[in-house]
Design a protein around this motif. Structure first.
Motif, PDB file in Angstrom:
ATOM      1  N   ARG A   1      -7.108  -3.971  -7.506  1.00  0.00           N
ATOM      2  CA  ARG A   1      -6.466  -3.629  -6.137  1.00  0.00           C
ATOM      3  C   ARG A   1      -7.457  -3.790  -4.833  1.00  0.00           C
ATOM      4  O   ARG A   1      -7.226  -4.302  -3.830  1.00  0.00           O
TER       5      ARG A   1
ATOM      6  N   LEU B   1      -2.338 -14.784  -1.157  1.00  0.00           N
ATOM      7  CA  LEU B   1      -2.917 -14.005  -2.154  1.00  0.00           C
ATOM      8  C   LEU B   1      -3.123 -13.966  -3.476  1.00  0.00           C
ATOM      9  O   LEU B   1      -4.192 -14.508  -3.995  1.00  0.00           O
TER      10      LEU B   1
ATOM     11  N   LYS C   1       2.830 -14.236   2.511  1.00  0.00           N
ATOM     12  CA  LYS C   1       1.489 -13.473   2.100  1.00  0.00           C
ATOM     13  C   LYS C   1       1.320 -13.515   0.640  1.00  0.00           C
ATOM     14  O   LYS C   1       0.134 -13.601   0.164  1.00  0.00           O
TER      15      LYS C   1
ATOM     16  N   ARG D   1       0.770  -1.211   0.087  1.00  0.00           N
ATOM     17  CA  ARG D   1      -0.090   0.085   0.029  1.00  0.00           C
ATOM     18  C   ARG D   1       0.668   1.251   0.049  1.00  0.00           C
ATOM     19  O   ARG D   1       1.800   1.337   0.909  1.00  0.00           O
TER      20      ARG D   1
ATOM     21  N   MET E   1      -8.082  -9.636   1.386  1.00  0.00           N
ATOM     22  CA  MET E   1      -7.199  -9.567   2.688  1.00  0.00           C
ATOM     23  C   MET E   1      -7.650  -9.724   4.062  1.00  0.00           C
ATOM     24  O   MET E   1      -7.245 -10.152   4.824  1.00  0.00           O
ATOM     25  N   ASP E   2      -8.954  -8.969   4.092  1.00  0.00           N
ATOM     26  CA  ASP E   2      -9.430  -8.896   5.283  1.00  0.00           C
ATOM     27  C   ASP E   2     -10.463 -10.064   5.721  1.00  0.00           C
ATOM     28  O   ASP E   2     -10.824 -10.103   6.783  1.00  0.00           O
TER      29      ASP E   2
ATOM     30  N   VAL F   1      -2.465 -17.086   6.458  1.00  0.00           N
ATOM     31  CA  VAL F   1      -1.133 -16.008   6.972  1.00  0.00           C
ATOM     32  C   VAL F   1      -0.756 -16.321   8.141  1.00  0.00           C
ATOM     33  O   VAL F   1       0.650 -16.576   8.477  1.00  0.00           O
TER      34      VAL F   1
ATOM     35  N   ILE G   1      -6.562   8.325 -12.870  1.00  0.00           N
ATOM     36  CA  ILE G   1      -7.009   9.678 -13.172  1.00  0.00           C
ATOM     37  C   ILE G   1      -6.536  10.233 -14.354  1.00  0.00           C
ATOM     38  O   ILE G   1      -7.362  11.008 -14.890  1.00  0.00           O
TER      39      ILE G   1
ATOM     40  N   VAL H   1      -8.005 -15.807   4.482  1.00  0.00           N
ATOM     41  CA  VAL H   1      -6.714 -15.363   4.107  1.00  0.00           C
ATOM     42  C   VAL H   1      -5.874 -14.998   5.388  1.00  0.00           C
ATOM     43  O   VAL H   1      -4.784 -15.406   5.594  1.00  0.00           O
TER      44      VAL H   1
ATOM     45  N   ARG I   1      -7.697  -6.111  -1.503  1.00  0.00           N
ATOM     46  CA  ARG I   1      -7.574  -5.468  -0.534  1.00  0.00           C
ATOM     47  C   ARG I   1      -9.030  -5.946   0.626  1.00  0.00           C
ATOM     48  O   ARG I   1      -8.914  -6.398   1.837  1.00  0.00           O
TER      49      ARG I   1
END
Lengths: 264, 306
Positions: B195, B221, B217, B126, B202-203, B211, B139, B207, B199
């Motif tokens: 991305r 993933l 990691k 991150r 991951m939570d 880990v 952007i 996972v 994320r």
């Protein structure tokens, strides 16, 4: 918080500036003074016909804003309303509305805008309406999902038991709960509409040179990129500034902290 | 099975609603193709001429009859003739479709492939290089129209450096560059999608559990969390395929690639009814196949959908 205020101020200033900035007659050509640099009289110089570039840009900006606001108003209000109606009424109404939403998602709005501008002439009005209807589908789906989730909550049941009609429930109790999530979308879509409108004007179906858009200007000046690069840079920068402001303005996530996971 | 039938029924309805809609709209057009045709050949607008041309274009029948004839022939594979040039529309489209599909398909596939890896690295680190890169790209692609980018590329590579000839020769360079620009424009947004999906994964407890047990990691993933992410990526890409026709128009125009959208733009200037109608139907058929194939892929990957 401070950042939010600054962005809002810049955004408001930029819009007011486009709307009320002094501009000269954009129809007036001056063959003796073509391709002039910046001066007190012509802030951004003059173009290949001797027209004032600054005034052309401001006029194009106003037209772009018309398109963006019209299309956002249509897709936001109509889309949200239809999504909520589909969620609360159900049955055949829901099927019809969801079919329409799918339909607008399948047919690319850019193509529709091209077809419409070929058929009925190119104007901010037609472009705004088409982009508005074309982007409606996503709002319908989003507000349907949000309202459908709320429908099962107890407070809505309680209001129904009390005897409140569906419409007051929607207006006073559902809308305040869902509009924030829908607004995040808005900045994104407004930016996209700005860019798409410029693209449409760039292709130039039925555009007339007396009503300049940023896309039209880019199309006219693209040949002078080698000799007078500023003529291309000004409209390109105008598009970029407006879209970036739209993104920053409605992007509420930017300040929020992301959840920290085991991986950080 | 039931879902397959409802999918088909939905698309058949979409096809017919779109065809009726475009047929009606085209007839509302302020200038008739008869007048355009006559004026393009400098013929006077006498009653006789108008009647003859109307008959020849098949516009003298009543609207429902015209519609039935048109849609029947379309489904049989006879797409009619261009009102302007009298060339077979089907041949024209078959000639031009490969260009547009090449730009869109390579653009989106390349972008989807690269965005998976960029998004993966961005989620792992991150605030790292990939994270920044992906947000700058997204952007950029949303605030600078692709045609400006195209003009600048043409300027640098062919005017300034004189390295590539875009407008002469067989047009291969123009085609490749347009595909790459399409890929570049999709890359930013898709890698943000990947991305954010990573994320979210991951939570999740599976996972965290893997880990905590000591697996690296990166591996957890990549091997375990990638499936839901790929599903998310595919469902985002489905919507992007509408872009193949919409977004490529501007690029075809900027590089003057003879694709279908370029053809559409030139036919519109002559208010060529038949080409316009056929084009919309082709867009719908294309989207049907995209939805069909990608939904089947999703069905195969994502067990939860069954």
């Amino acid at each position: 918080m401070k950042r939010k205020i600054i962005i809002t101020a810049i955004f408001a200033l930029f819009i007011l500036f486009l709307l009320f900035a002094p501009r000269k007659n954009i129809l007036k050509t001056d063959v003796l003074h073509t391709f002039e640099g910046s001066s007190a009289e012509h802030w951004m110089g003059t173009d290949n016909l001797g027209r004032d570039v600054w005034s052309l840009l401001v006029a194009g900006g106003v037209r772009t804003l018309e398109v963006v606001f019209l299309s956002m108003a249509i897709s936001f209000f109509a889309g949200t309303a239809l999504g909520m109606i589909a969620a609360f009424w159900g049955g055949i109404i829901r099927s019809v509305i969801q079919f329409l939403a799918d339909f607008t998602l399948v047919v690319p709005s850019f193509i529709m805008a091209m077809v419409f501008s070929a058929l009925f002439g190119f104007s901010p009005l037609t472009a705004g309406v088409i982009f508005g209807v074309g982007n409606m589908g996503e709002y319908v789906n989003q507000s349907f999902d949000l309202a459908y989730g709320l429908k099962k909550q107890e407070f809505i049941d309680a209001e129904k038991v009390v005897g409140l009609g569906k419409i007051p429930i929607l207006i006073f109790h559902v809308v305040p709960n869902i509009y924030r999530q829908l607004l995040v979308f808005l900045g994104n879509k407004a930016g996209n509409v700005t860019v798409q409108y410029a693209g449409l004007a760039f292709i130039g179906l039925g555009t007339d040179i007396t009503n300049p858009d940023w896309g039209t200007l880019l199309y006219q000046y693209r040949a002078y990129l080698t000799s007078y690069p500023m003529l291309v840079i000004y409209p390109a920068a105008a598009i970029a500034i407006l879209t970036i402001l739209f993104h920053l303005m409605f992007d509420s996530r930017s300040g929020a902290e992301e959840a920290v996971t085991l991986f950080d | 099975m039931k879902r397959a039938i409802s999918f088909l029924v939905k698309w058949i309805i979409i096809f017919f609603v779109a065809s009726v809609l475009i047929f009606g709209l085209v007839r509302l057009m302020p200038t008739s193709p008869v007048d355009r045709w006559l004026s393009s050949y400098n013929l006077p607008r006498t009653e006789e001429n108008i009647a003859y041309v109307t008959e020849r274009m098949g516009l003298n029948e009543s609207l429902p009859v015209q519609y039935a004839a048109w849609i029947g022939n379309f489904l049989k594979g006879d797409w009619g003739y261009s009102l302007k040039s009298h060339l077979d529309i089907k041949e024209q489209f078959i000639q031009k479709l490969p260009y547009s599909i090449c730009i869109g398909l390579t653009g989106i596939l390349v972008a989807a492939f690269l965005s998976f890896f960029i998004g993966y690295r961005a989620a792992l680190n991150r605030g790292g290089i990939c994270d920044r890169l992906s947000s700058v790209l997204s952007i950029f692609s949303q605030s600078v129209p692709s045609f400006i980018f195209a003009i600048i590329i043409i300027y640098f590579f062919s005017v300034k450096l004189k390295a590539v000839k875009f407008f002469t020769g067989n047009g291969a360079y123009a085609l490749i560059t347009a595909s790459l620009i399409t890929a570049f424009y999709n890359l930013g947004i898709l890698s943000r999608v990947v991305r954010n999906a990573f994320r979210e994964e991951m939570d999740k407890s599976y996972v965290r559990f893997a880990v905590s047990r000591g697996f690296s990691k990166e591996k957890v993933l990549f091997h375990h969390a990638s499936k839901p992410v790929i599903c998310r990526l595919i469902s985002t890409v489905i919507a992007d395929f509408a872009w193949v026709f919409g977004g490529s128009t501007v690029l075809e125009f900027a590089f003057s690639i003879p694709g279908v959208s370029f053809f559409l733009v030139s036919s519109m200037q002559n208010s060529d009814y038949n080409v316009l109608q056929t084009y919309i139907l082709i867009v719908i058929i294309w989207m049907f196949f995209v939805h069909l194939v990608l939904n089947l892929v999703l069905y195969a990957i994502d067990v939860r959908r069954r």
